[in-house]
Write a protein that holds these residues in place. Structure first.
Motif, PDB file in Angstrom:
ATOM      1  N   ARG A 120      39.127  32.351  52.740  1.00 25.37           N
ATOM      2  CA  ARG A 120      37.759  32.684  52.327  1.00 25.37           C
ATOM      3  C   ARG A 120      37.766  33.722  51.207  1.00 25.37           C
ATOM      4  NH1 ARG A 120      34.219  34.410  57.313  1.00 25.37           N
ATOM      5  NH2 ARG A 120      32.727  34.755  55.598  1.00 25.37           N
ATOM      6  N   LEU A 121      38.677  34.690  51.298  1.00 19.77           N
ATOM      7  CA  LEU A 121      38.771  35.700  50.251  1.00 19.77           C
ATOM      8  C   LEU A 121      39.119  35.073  48.908  1.00 19.77           C
ATOM      9  CD1 LEU A 121      40.695  38.664  51.949  1.00 19.77           C
ATOM     10  CD2 LEU A 121      38.387  38.743  51.006  1.00 19.77           C
ATOM     11  N   ALA A 122      39.976  34.071  48.938  1.00 24.24           N
ATOM     12  CA  ALA A 122      40.407  33.430  47.699  1.00 24.24           C
ATOM     13  C   ALA A 122      39.236  32.762  46.988  1.00 24.24           C
ATOM     14  CB  ALA A 122      41.496  32.405  47.995  1.00 24.24           C
ATOM     15  N   ASP A 130      26.686  39.096  51.190  1.00 22.16           N
ATOM     16  CA  ASP A 130      27.611  38.128  51.773  1.00 22.16           C
ATOM     17  C   ASP A 130      29.048  38.610  51.646  1.00 22.16           C
ATOM     18  OD1 ASP A 130      25.602  36.434  52.539  1.00 22.16           O
ATOM     19  OD2 ASP A 130      25.742  35.155  50.765  1.00 22.16           O
ATOM     20  N   LEU A 131      29.372  39.232  50.529  1.00 22.26           N
ATOM     21  CA  LEU A 131      30.717  39.755  50.322  1.00 22.26           C
ATOM     22  C   LEU A 131      30.982  40.932  51.252  1.00 22.26           C
ATOM     23  CD1 LEU A 131      33.069  38.980  48.512  1.00 22.26           C
ATOM     24  CD2 LEU A 131      32.285  40.683  46.866  1.00 22.26           C
ATOM     25  N   ALA A 177      33.731  42.723  44.222  1.00 18.69           N
ATOM     26  CA  ALA A 177      34.620  41.624  44.613  1.00 18.69           C
ATOM     27  C   ALA A 177      36.071  42.076  44.597  1.00 18.69           C
ATOM     28  CB  ALA A 177      34.417  40.425  43.696  1.00 18.69           C
ATOM     29  N   GLY A 178      36.438  42.872  43.585  1.00 17.99           N
ATOM     30  CA  GLY A 178      37.810  43.358  43.515  1.00 17.99           C
ATOM     31  C   GLY A 178      38.176  44.219  44.701  1.00 17.99           C
ATOM     32  N   VAL A 180      36.938  44.021  47.735  1.00 17.33           N
ATOM     33  CA  VAL A 180      37.102  43.166  48.900  1.00 17.33           C
ATOM     34  C   VAL A 180      38.380  42.334  48.786  1.00 17.33           C
ATOM     35  CG1 VAL A 180      36.071  41.302  50.259  1.00 17.33           C
ATOM     36  CG2 VAL A 180      34.619  43.110  49.326  1.00 17.33           C
ATOM     37  N   HIS A 181      38.690  41.876  47.570  1.00 13.76           N
ATOM     38  CA  HIS A 181      39.892  41.059  47.377  1.00 13.76           C
ATOM     39  C   HIS A 181      41.183  41.850  47.643  1.00 13.76           C
ATOM     40  CE1 HIS A 181      38.478  37.137  46.131  1.00 13.76           C
ATOM     41  NE2 HIS A 181      37.558  37.705  45.363  1.00 13.76           N
ATOM     42  N   GLU A 182      41.088  43.182  47.647  1.00 11.01           N
ATOM     43  CA  GLU A 182      42.253  43.990  48.000  1.00 11.01           C
ATOM     44  C   GLU A 182      42.776  43.657  49.392  1.00 11.01           C
ATOM     45  OE1 GLU A 182      41.325  48.106  47.764  1.00 11.01           O
ATOM     46  OE2 GLU A 182      41.032  48.111  45.584  1.00 11.01           O
ATOM     47  N   HIS A 183      41.908  43.073  50.218  1.00 14.69           N
ATOM     48  CA  HIS A 183      42.325  42.744  51.579  1.00 14.69           C
ATOM     49  C   HIS A 183      43.308  41.577  51.620  1.00 14.69           C
ATOM     50  CE1 HIS A 183      39.724  45.569  53.452  1.00 14.69           C
ATOM     51  NE2 HIS A 183      38.596  44.964  53.129  1.00 14.69           N
ATOM     52  N   GLY A 184      43.410  40.821  50.530  1.00 11.45           N
ATOM     53  CA  GLY A 184      44.311  39.677  50.525  1.00 11.45           C
ATOM     54  C   GLY A 184      45.752  40.055  50.840  1.00 11.45           C
TER      55      GLY A 184
END
Length: 217
Positions: A120-122, A130-131, A177-178, A180-184
């Motif tokens: 989902r993160l991708a 939502d983010l 977004a960046g 949150v994407h750190e969680h990847g």
């Protein structure tokens, strides 16, 4: 929102379901800081009786998301930026611990949940609330994977408080977004069982969050 809709958000008693729904509104500031809380109106909106809603409100008061004043009523707590340092002190210790424990203890089901969140993160873009909900879902999946219910409950409480501060500044924070994407990479480290890397990434995430907020105040 009806009771069946809320029930679809997860298992638990009606009070648990009411708690999750009201908490989401408080944390994402759909219920604004200082706004009065009317248990009868909320119960009608959720399709519940007032008893589970009142039970949920008691829990939310304990978690400092609402406050009740004698003869005045119940209100959403104000977001106190001065609390950021106190909240971060707790999270800087406990978030790395949770990530490390999750990497060591996560079962097959936990790792499957984390893998789905990674997917989902991708696909996630800068989608505001939502983010933020996706960010919260990632945190809660990690906490659950620690297999320590006391740590899980504590971190949910402090993540809620931190997220309220985040939502207060969301329009002024670039690169949501960046963040949150750190969680990847964190999710990948946990899925791979790399406890040391997971702890380091979690610590960096908390430090980055505090630095971003302090850059605006």
């Amino acid at each position: 929102m009806t009771a069946s809709t809320v029930a679809g958000q997860g298992d638990g008693t009606l009070a648990d379901q009411a708690y999750r729904s009201i908490s989401d509104r408080l944390v994402t500031l759909r219920i604004r800081p200082g706004e009065p809380i009317n248990d009868e109106r909320i119960a009608a909106e959720l399709g519940f009786g007032r008893t589970p809603v009142r039970e949920a409100l008691k829990r939310l008061e304990h978690e400092r998301l609402i406050v009740a004043y004698p003869r005045r009523g119940t209100f959403a707590t104000e977001v106190q930026i001065a609390d950021l340092g106190h909240i971060s002190e707790v999270r800087q210790r406990l978030e790395p611990l949770a990530a490390s424990l999750a990497a060591r203890r996560a079962g097959q089901g936990d790792r499957g949940d984390l893998d789905r969140l990674l997917a989902r993160l991708a696909d996630a873009s800068d989608g505001g609330t939502d983010l933020i909900r996706l960010d919260m879902a990632v945190h809660r999946a990690i906490y659950a994977a620690t297999r320590n219910p006391y740590l899980e409950d504590t971190l949910i409480r402090y993540d809620n408080l931190a997220t309220r501060i985040w939502c207060l500044f969301i329009d002024r924070l670039p690169g949501l977004a960046g963040h949150v994407h750190e969680h990847g990479p964190l999710l990948r480290a946990i899925i791979d069982g790399d406890a040391e890397k997971a702890a380091a990434l979690a610590a960096g995430h908390v430090e980055g969050f505090e630095a971003a907020i302090r850059g605006l105040i």
